[in-house]
Design a protein around this motif. Structure first.
Motif, PDB file in Angstrom:
ATOM      1  N   ASP A   1     -78.552  18.307 -51.424  1.00 36.86           N
ATOM      2  CA  ASP A   1     -79.882  18.446 -52.041  1.00 36.86           C
ATOM      3  C   ASP A   1     -80.858  19.131 -51.103  1.00 36.86           C
ATOM      4  OD1 ASP A   1     -78.997  17.210 -54.302  1.00 36.86           O
ATOM      5  OD2 ASP A   1     -79.952  15.282 -53.931  1.00 36.86           O
ATOM      6  N   LEU A   2     -80.877  18.680 -49.845  1.00 35.17           N
ATOM      7  CA  LEU A   2     -81.850  19.241 -48.905  1.00 35.17           C
ATOM      8  C   LEU A   2     -81.546  20.707 -48.607  1.00 35.17           C
ATOM      9  CD1 LEU A   2     -82.388  16.201 -46.527  1.00 35.17           C
ATOM     10  CD2 LEU A   2     -84.062  17.179 -48.076  1.00 35.17           C
ATOM     11  N   ASN A   3     -80.256  21.061 -48.601  1.00 33.38           N
ATOM     12  CA  ASN A   3     -79.919  22.481 -48.402  1.00 33.38           C
ATOM     13  C   ASN A   3     -80.371  23.316 -49.588  1.00 33.38           C
ATOM     14  OD1 ASN A   3     -78.844  22.199 -45.852  1.00 33.38           O
ATOM     15  ND2 ASN A   3     -76.786  21.755 -46.599  1.00 33.38           N
ATOM     16  N   VAL A   4     -80.208  22.768 -50.807  1.00 37.01           N
ATOM     17  CA  VAL A   4     -80.678  23.472 -52.013  1.00 37.01           C
ATOM     18  C   VAL A   4     -82.201  23.652 -51.946  1.00 37.01           C
ATOM     19  CG1 VAL A   4     -81.014  23.236 -54.523  1.00 37.01           C
ATOM     20  CG2 VAL A   4     -78.778  22.766 -53.517  1.00 37.01           C
ATOM     21  N   VAL A   5     -82.913  22.572 -51.603  1.00 35.87           N
ATOM     22  CA  VAL A   5     -84.382  22.635 -51.519  1.00 35.87           C
ATOM     23  C   VAL A   5     -84.802  23.634 -50.430  1.00 35.87           C
ATOM     24  CG1 VAL A   5     -86.467  21.308 -50.986  1.00 35.87           C
ATOM     25  CG2 VAL A   5     -84.718  20.296 -52.414  1.00 35.87           C
ATOM     26  N   HIS A   6     -84.103  23.598 -49.293  1.00 34.48           N
ATOM     27  CA  HIS A   6     -84.434  24.501 -48.182  1.00 34.48           C
ATOM     28  C   HIS A   6     -84.253  25.959 -48.613  1.00 34.48           C
ATOM     29  CE1 HIS A   6     -85.100  24.363 -43.745  1.00 34.48           C
ATOM     30  NE2 HIS A   6     -84.938  25.642 -43.943  1.00 34.48           N
ATOM     31  N   TRP A   7     -83.126  26.225 -49.270  1.00 30.64           N
ATOM     32  CA  TRP A   7     -82.839  27.582 -49.751  1.00 30.64           C
ATOM     33  C   TRP A   7     -83.920  28.015 -50.756  1.00 30.64           C
ATOM     34  CZ3 TRP A   7     -81.601  28.850 -54.886  1.00 30.64           C
ATOM     35  CH2 TRP A   7     -81.193  30.174 -55.092  1.00 30.64           C
ATOM     36  N   ALA A   8     -84.300  27.110 -51.667  1.00 27.44           N
ATOM     37  CA  ALA A   8     -85.313  27.433 -52.682  1.00 27.44           C
ATOM     38  C   ALA A   8     -86.659  27.752 -52.039  1.00 27.44           C
ATOM     39  CB  ALA A   8     -85.463  26.275 -53.661  1.00 27.44           C
ATOM     40  N   THR A   9     -87.033  26.994 -50.995  1.00 26.48           N
ATOM     41  CA  THR A   9     -88.334  27.257 -50.350  1.00 26.48           C
ATOM     42  C   THR A   9     -88.310  28.593 -49.605  1.00 26.48           C
ATOM     43  OG1 THR A   9     -87.674  25.936 -48.448  1.00 26.48           O
ATOM     44  CG2 THR A   9     -89.052  24.860 -50.072  1.00 26.48           C
ATOM     45  N   LYS A  10     -87.161  28.924 -49.008  1.00 27.00           N
ATOM     46  CA  LYS A  10     -87.035  30.222 -48.317  1.00 27.00           C
ATOM     47  C   LYS A  10     -87.210  31.357 -49.324  1.00 27.00           C
ATOM     48  CE  LYS A  10     -85.986  29.425 -43.918  1.00 27.00           C
ATOM     49  NZ  LYS A  10     -87.130  29.571 -42.993  1.00 27.00           N
ATOM     50  N   MET A  11     -86.561  31.221 -50.489  1.00 22.91           N
ATOM     51  CA  MET A  11     -86.664  32.238 -51.546  1.00 22.91           C
ATOM     52  C   MET A  11     -88.115  32.364 -52.016  1.00 22.91           C
ATOM     53  SD  MET A  11     -83.651  33.465 -52.069  1.00 22.91           S
ATOM     54  CE  MET A  11     -83.626  34.201 -53.698  1.00 22.91           C
ATOM     55  N   LEU A  12     -88.763  31.211 -52.178  1.00 18.06           N
ATOM     56  CA  LEU A  12     -90.149  31.182 -52.647  1.00 18.06           C
ATOM     57  C   LEU A  12     -91.054  31.878 -51.632  1.00 18.06           C
ATOM     58  CD1 LEU A  12     -91.647  29.998 -55.087  1.00 18.06           C
ATOM     59  CD2 LEU A  12     -92.132  27.985 -53.732  1.00 18.06           C
ATOM     60  N   GLU A  13     -90.812  31.625 -50.342  1.00 21.85           N
ATOM     61  CA  GLU A  13     -91.631  32.250 -49.303  1.00 21.85           C
ATOM     62  C   GLU A  13     -91.449  33.770 -49.282  1.00 21.85           C
ATOM     63  OE1 GLU A  13     -92.318  28.679 -46.039  1.00 21.85           O
ATOM     64  OE2 GLU A  13     -90.714  30.109 -45.668  1.00 21.85           O
TER      65      GLU A  13
ATOM     66  N   ILE B   1     -89.112  16.592 -43.903  1.00 21.55           N
ATOM     67  CA  ILE B   1     -88.526  15.636 -44.842  1.00 21.55           C
ATOM     68  C   ILE B   1     -87.074  15.357 -44.449  1.00 21.55           C
ATOM     69  CG2 ILE B   1     -87.784  15.319 -47.251  1.00 21.55           C
ATOM     70  CD1 ILE B   1     -90.258  17.016 -48.045  1.00 21.55           C
ATOM     71  N   LYS B   2     -86.382  16.422 -44.072  1.00 18.88           N
ATOM     72  CA  LYS B   2     -84.969  16.308 -43.707  1.00 18.88           C
ATOM     73  C   LYS B   2     -84.801  15.321 -42.548  1.00 18.88           C
ATOM     74  CE  LYS B   2     -81.157  19.608 -43.354  1.00 18.88           C
ATOM     75  NZ  LYS B   2     -80.851  21.039 -43.306  1.00 18.88           N
ATOM     76  N   ILE B   3     -85.634  15.485 -41.517  1.00 17.97           N
ATOM     77  CA  ILE B   3     -85.552  14.613 -40.333  1.00 17.97           C
ATOM     78  C   ILE B   3     -85.750  13.161 -40.750  1.00 17.97           C
ATOM     79  CG2 ILE B   3     -86.725  13.995 -38.161  1.00 17.97           C
ATOM     80  CD1 ILE B   3     -87.374  17.108 -37.971  1.00 17.97           C
TER      81      ILE B   3
ATOM     82  N   MET C   1     -85.487  11.717 -43.792  1.00 17.82           N
ATOM     83  CA  MET C   1     -84.500  11.155 -44.707  1.00 17.82           C
ATOM     84  C   MET C   1     -83.162  10.916 -44.027  1.00 17.82           C
ATOM     85  SD  MET C   1     -85.620  13.116 -48.108  1.00 17.82           S
ATOM     86  CE  MET C   1     -84.707  12.345 -49.362  1.00 17.82           C
ATOM     87  N   VAL C   2     -82.813  11.788 -43.085  1.00 11.66           N
ATOM     88  CA  VAL C   2     -81.563  11.608 -42.354  1.00 11.66           C
ATOM     89  C   VAL C   2     -81.664  10.321 -41.526  1.00 11.66           C
ATOM     90  CG1 VAL C   2     -80.165  12.563 -40.488  1.00 11.66           C
ATOM     91  CG2 VAL C   2     -80.862  14.026 -42.383  1.00 11.66           C
ATOM     92  N   ARG C   3     -82.879  10.042 -41.032  1.00 12.39           N
ATOM     93  CA  ARG C   3     -83.076   8.803 -40.269  1.00 12.39           C
ATOM     94  C   ARG C   3     -82.935   7.588 -41.183  1.00 12.39           C
ATOM     95  NH1 ARG C   3     -88.598   9.562 -37.109  1.00 12.39           N
ATOM     96  NH2 ARG C   3     -88.406   7.310 -36.928  1.00 12.39           N
ATOM     97  N   GLU C   4     -83.326   7.745 -42.440  1.00  9.11           N
ATOM     98  CA  GLU C   4     -83.269   6.607 -43.356  1.00  9.11           C
ATOM     99  C   GLU C   4     -81.844   6.235 -43.757  1.00  9.11           C
ATOM    100  OE1 GLU C   4     -85.546   5.133 -47.275  1.00  9.11           O
ATOM    101  OE2 GLU C   4     -86.347   6.965 -46.430  1.00  9.11           O
ATOM    102  N   VAL C   5     -80.904   7.203 -43.629  1.00  6.71           N
ATOM    103  CA  VAL C   5     -79.516   6.857 -43.973  1.00  6.71           C
ATOM    104  C   VAL C   5     -78.732   6.431 -42.728  1.00  6.71           C
ATOM    105  CG1 VAL C   5     -79.339   8.239 -46.068  1.00  6.71           C
ATOM    106  CG2 VAL C   5     -78.733   9.288 -43.888  1.00  6.71           C
ATOM    107  N   ASP C   6     -79.443   6.211 -41.630  1.00  4.42           N
ATOM    108  CA  ASP C   6     -78.789   5.712 -40.417  1.00  4.42           C
ATOM    109  C   ASP C   6     -79.262   4.279 -40.179  1.00  4.42           C
ATOM    110  OD1 ASP C   6     -77.797   5.128 -37.966  1.00  4.42           O
ATOM    111  OD2 ASP C   6     -78.597   6.878 -36.928  1.00  4.42           O
ATOM    112  N   PHE C   7     -78.436   3.306 -40.572  1.00  4.55           N
ATOM    113  CA  PHE C   7     -78.855   1.908 -40.480  1.00  4.55           C
ATOM    114  C   PHE C   7     -78.937   1.404 -39.040  1.00  4.55           C
ATOM    115  CE2 PHE C   7     -77.291   0.879 -45.069  1.00  4.55           C
ATOM    116  CZ  PHE C   7     -78.352   1.615 -45.561  1.00  4.55           C
ATOM    117  N   ILE C   8     -78.308   2.130 -38.108  1.00  4.10           N
ATOM    118  CA  ILE C   8     -78.425   1.729 -36.695  1.00  4.10           C
ATOM    119  C   ILE C   8     -79.890   1.880 -36.276  1.00  4.10           C
ATOM    120  CG2 ILE C   8     -77.811   2.390 -34.313  1.00  4.10           C
ATOM    121  CD1 ILE C   8     -74.967   2.995 -35.471  1.00  4.10           C
ATOM    122  N   GLU C   9     -80.520   2.929 -36.763  1.00  2.99           N
ATOM    123  CA  GLU C   9     -81.940   3.141 -36.464  1.00  2.99           C
ATOM    124  C   GLU C   9     -82.797   2.038 -37.095  1.00  2.99           C
ATOM    125  OE1 GLU C   9     -85.253   6.611 -36.298  1.00  2.99           O
ATOM    126  OE2 GLU C   9     -83.139   7.041 -36.092  1.00  2.99           O
TER     127      GLU C   9
END
Length: 435
Positions: A152-164, A182-184, A186-194
């Motif tokens: 999802d984040l890669n799709v969103v990233h690609w879309a924002t690059k195209m938009l820019e 956002i990526k930073i 959300m990636v932290r949120e899927v790391d339960f050790i954090e």
């Protein structure tokens, strides 16, 4: 190795399926826009909710970042709730087996309830009992969440690059930087050790400040991984039902003040603060203590920023616009020289209409009013080149949650004027030496 190859193949197929699903939902939204003409913000929220976990989190990010997004979107996404259907227990067992590979689950857990206590976009929570007899909750990451998140984040990233590229003006909004941020997070949120570290940090803060009126679950690190978090189970009730709270506490307003004092102290004394203390994450335990749970979303705030926020609120009550302007500068980041007098005049124009006769009223406003005030304040700051810290919005969002608690637990009390409330806390040097 075969197991690893199989996982990579599954992840690849999951990614392809996810891109197809995203395209289908986007096409359906396009048809809805052409036929029903809903507002852009409403359509976007509904589409994000259809797309699930990552987009729900993106929606929540929009709702809590008024300095980056238009007001109508910030307001619409306030209603973006992170509730998702529960997964069958067989999926949960699959994740447990993967994470504890080589260990016998029956030697860790005496029993696990098949019916979940809660289910959100990233994880599902089940009650369990350890073989040593302790009651625990297990937070288990849903299968494929990480793959879906990255896709999802890669799709969103690609879309924002195209938009820019398509609309160079958009570059000014630095959209791809926002997506990176956002990526930073959300990636932290899927790391339960954090998340386990956030919990440990909070428990240590309670110890150092000798706070026995609040608690947070103990983490069982030996039974926790990046995708599984095993914690002590706390038994209590939500703070949103006055009658139930009254059964456990003589003075419900004291319960709220204890919760707020504990949280305000963490702003100054913890590495991070709990940034999502809604009704589901704050509970009154049977023994009268306040339980803080779910440390998946935390913010970080420089203590000086919080001190400046308090000074700003104090100046607001005294209608001292120059002091408000000076503290606004201390809260935010500026690259240019700012004329505080001009900023003070802008603030006066903004607040004189709001305050009218009684500046005290601002703290007794409805949450929506407080949100409006914050949006206006951020807009004034932006015009002067003041960039607020990202977590400033999380801080304000939490103040709105407290506002809701106040309406339930202390409807006739001006909590902010209450002598028991301590919005700034410091540690006595001797208590630090003890630990």
């Amino acid at each position: 190795m075969n197991h690893m190859k199989k996982n990579i193949l599954f992840d690849g197929l999951r990614s392809v399926a996810r891109i197809g699903e995203t395209a289908f939902v986007a096409a359906r939204a396009g048809i809805k826009y052409a036929t029903e003409k809903p507002s852009n913000a409403k359509l976007m929220r509904e589409t994000f909710e259809s797309l699930g976990s990552t987009y729900i989190k993106l929606g929540q990010f929009i709702a809590s970042t008024p300095s980056l997004f238009p007001r109508e979107y910030v307001e619409e996404f306030q209603g973006c709730l992170d509730q998702t259907p529960t997964l069958p227990f067989s999926y949960i067992q699959e994740v447990l087996a993967e994470e504890f590979e080589g260990r016998d689950l029956n030697q860790i857990f005496a029993s696990i309830d098949e019916t979940p206590l809660a289910s959100a976009s990233i994880a599902q929570v089940h009650a369990a009992r350890l073989t040593t007899g302790e009651d625990v909750v297990i937070k288990v990451q849903k299968p494929g969440v990480e793959t879906i998140l990255y896709t999802d984040l890669n799709v969103v990233h690609w879309a924002t690059k195209m938009l820019e590229k398509a609309i160079p003006k958009v570059k000014f909004a630095s959209l791809s930087e926002i997506v990176e941020e956002i990526k930073i997070r959300m990636v932290r949120e899927v790391d339960f050790i954090e998340e386990a570290q956030n919990l440990d940090d909070f428990v240590e803060y309670l110890k150092i400040t000798n706070n026995q009126a609040a608690t947070a679950p103990k983490v069982y690190h030996q039974f926790s991984t990046r995708r599984i978090l095993t914690m002590e189970r706390l038994y209590g009730v939500s703070l949103t039902d006055f009658d139930i709270v009254k059964k456990f506490a003589k003075d419900p307003s004291q319960v709220l003040i204890t919760a707020m004092n504990t949280w305000f102290g963490s702003l100054m004394l913890c590495k991070s603060f709990h940034a999502d203390l809604h009704a589901g994450n704050l509970m009154l335990l049977e023994d009268g203590r306040i339980g803080f749970i779910d440390f998946g979303i935390v913010g970080q705030l420089n203590p000086q920023v919080w001190t400046a926020c308090l000074a700003f609120m104090d100046a607001l009550q005294k209608t001292d616009y120059t002091a408000m302007a000076e503290n606004m500068l201390k809260m935010g980041m500026t690259k240019t020289q700012i004329d505080t007098q001009v900023l003070a005049q802008d603030l006066e124009r903004l607040f004189s209409g709001v305050l009218l006769a009684d500046p005290q009223e601002i703290l007794a406003s409805k949450p929506s009013d407080l949100n409006d005030i914050m949006l206006d304040m951020v807009a004034v700051g932006e015009r002067h080149g003041i960039k607020f810290p990202r977590d400033f919005a999380l801080l304000f969002k939490q103040m709105l949650y407290f506002d809701r608690f106040m309406r339930v637990l202390a409807p006739y009390t001006d909590i902010y004027a209450d002598q028991r409330l301590k919005m700034v806390q410091t540690i006595e040097p001797q208590s630090l030496l003890k630990h």
